[in-house]
Design a protein around this motif. Structure first.
Motif, PDB file in Angstrom:
ATOM      1  N   UNK A  12       0.880  -1.573  -0.052  1.00 61.61           N
ATOM      2  CA  UNK A  12       0.210  -0.018  -0.305  1.00 61.61           C
ATOM      3  C   UNK A  12       0.977   1.158   0.057  1.00 61.61           C
ATOM      4  N   UNK A  13       1.949   1.646   0.710  1.00 64.13           N
ATOM      5  CA  UNK A  13       2.712   2.476   0.246  1.00 64.13           C
ATOM      6  C   UNK A  13       3.598   2.174  -0.906  1.00 64.13           C
ATOM      7  N   UNK A  14       3.597   1.266  -2.202  1.00 60.19           N
ATOM      8  CA  UNK A  14       4.597   1.677  -2.722  1.00 60.19           C
ATOM      9  C   UNK A  14       3.972   2.875  -3.691  1.00 60.19           C
ATOM     10  N   UNK A  15       4.748   3.732  -4.039  1.00 62.56           N
ATOM     11  CA  UNK A  15       3.591   4.794  -5.045  1.00 62.56           C
ATOM     12  C   UNK A  15       4.557   6.177  -4.590  1.00 62.56           C
ATOM     13  N   UNK A  16       4.934   5.688  -3.371  1.00 69.96           N
ATOM     14  CA  UNK A  16       5.845   7.271  -3.208  1.00 69.96           C
ATOM     15  C   UNK A  16       6.649   7.924  -4.318  1.00 69.96           C
ATOM     16  N   UNK A  18       9.786   9.219  -3.982  1.00 70.45           N
ATOM     17  CA  UNK A  18      11.499   8.399  -4.107  1.00 70.45           C
ATOM     18  C   UNK A  18      11.030   7.648  -5.168  1.00 70.45           C
ATOM     19  N   UNK A  19      10.495   6.426  -4.527  1.00 66.16           N
ATOM     20  CA  UNK A  19      10.608   5.258  -4.763  1.00 66.16           C
ATOM     21  C   UNK A  19      10.583   5.176  -6.760  1.00 66.16           C
ATOM     22  N   UNK A  20       9.298   6.327  -6.846  1.00 70.03           N
ATOM     23  CA  UNK A  20       8.826   5.996  -8.153  1.00 70.03           C
ATOM     24  C   UNK A  20      10.415   6.475  -8.901  1.00 70.03           C
ATOM     25  N   UNK A  22      13.188   5.889  -8.369  1.00 72.69           N
ATOM     26  CA  UNK A  22      14.330   4.803  -8.317  1.00 72.69           C
ATOM     27  C   UNK A  22      13.448   3.450  -9.168  1.00 72.69           C
ATOM     28  N   UNK A  23      13.013   3.090  -9.110  1.00 71.88           N
ATOM     29  CA  UNK A  23      12.674   2.766 -10.303  1.00 71.88           C
ATOM     30  C   UNK A  23      12.520   2.904 -11.928  1.00 71.88           C
ATOM     31  N   UNK A  24      12.354   4.029 -11.746  1.00 72.23           N
ATOM     32  CA  UNK A  24      12.484   4.899 -13.457  1.00 72.23           C
ATOM     33  C   UNK A  24      13.837   4.631 -13.564  1.00 72.23           C
ATOM     34  N   UNK A  25      14.740   5.020 -13.016  1.00 75.98           N
ATOM     35  CA  UNK A  25      16.177   5.087 -13.404  1.00 75.98           C
ATOM     36  C   UNK A  25      16.712   4.056 -13.436  1.00 75.98           C
TER      37      UNK A  25
END
Length: 94
Positions: A12-16, A18-20, A22-25
C-alpha cells in the motif's frame, strides 16, 4: 501484526515519489533511452490502431443496422399488400 498484514501494508505504501524515481532510473539504465522511445512509440501506435479498429467496427455496425432498417421499411408495404390480397381472397371465398 501478521506477515500478510505487513506485506499488504508495504504494498500500500508503494508509489511514493522517491520509490517511483528509483524504479524509473533502474528501468532507464536497463533498457536505455533509445529502446524506451521505440517501445513508447510502438505502444502509441498500437493504441491508435486499436482505437481506429474500434471506430471502424462501430461505423460498420451502424451502417449494417441502417441497411437492415431500410430493408424492413422496404418490406412493410409488400407485406401489407399481401395481407390485403389475402383478406380480399378470403372475402370472395365466403
Amino acid at each position: 501484526m501478521s506477515a500478510t498484514n505487513a506485506a499488504i501494508g508495504y504494498a500500500g505504501n508503494f508509489g511514493s515519489p522517491t520509490q517511483l524515481i528509483i524504479v524509473l532510473v533502474i528501468v532507464l539504465l536497463l533498457f536505455g533511452g533509445k529502446r524506451l522511445r521505440s517501445l513508447g512509440s510502438d505502444l502509441g501506435n498500437a493504441i491508435k490502431g486499436f482505437k481506429n479498429s474500434m471506430s471502424n467496427e462501430e461505423a460498420e455496425k451502424a451502417e449494417q443496422e441502417k441497411q437492415e432498417a431500410q430493408k424492413v421499411i422496404d418490406q412493410k408495404p409488400a407485406n401489407t399488400t399481401t395481407a390485403q390480397t389475402v383478406e380480399k381472397t378470403d372475402h370472395k371465398q365466403s
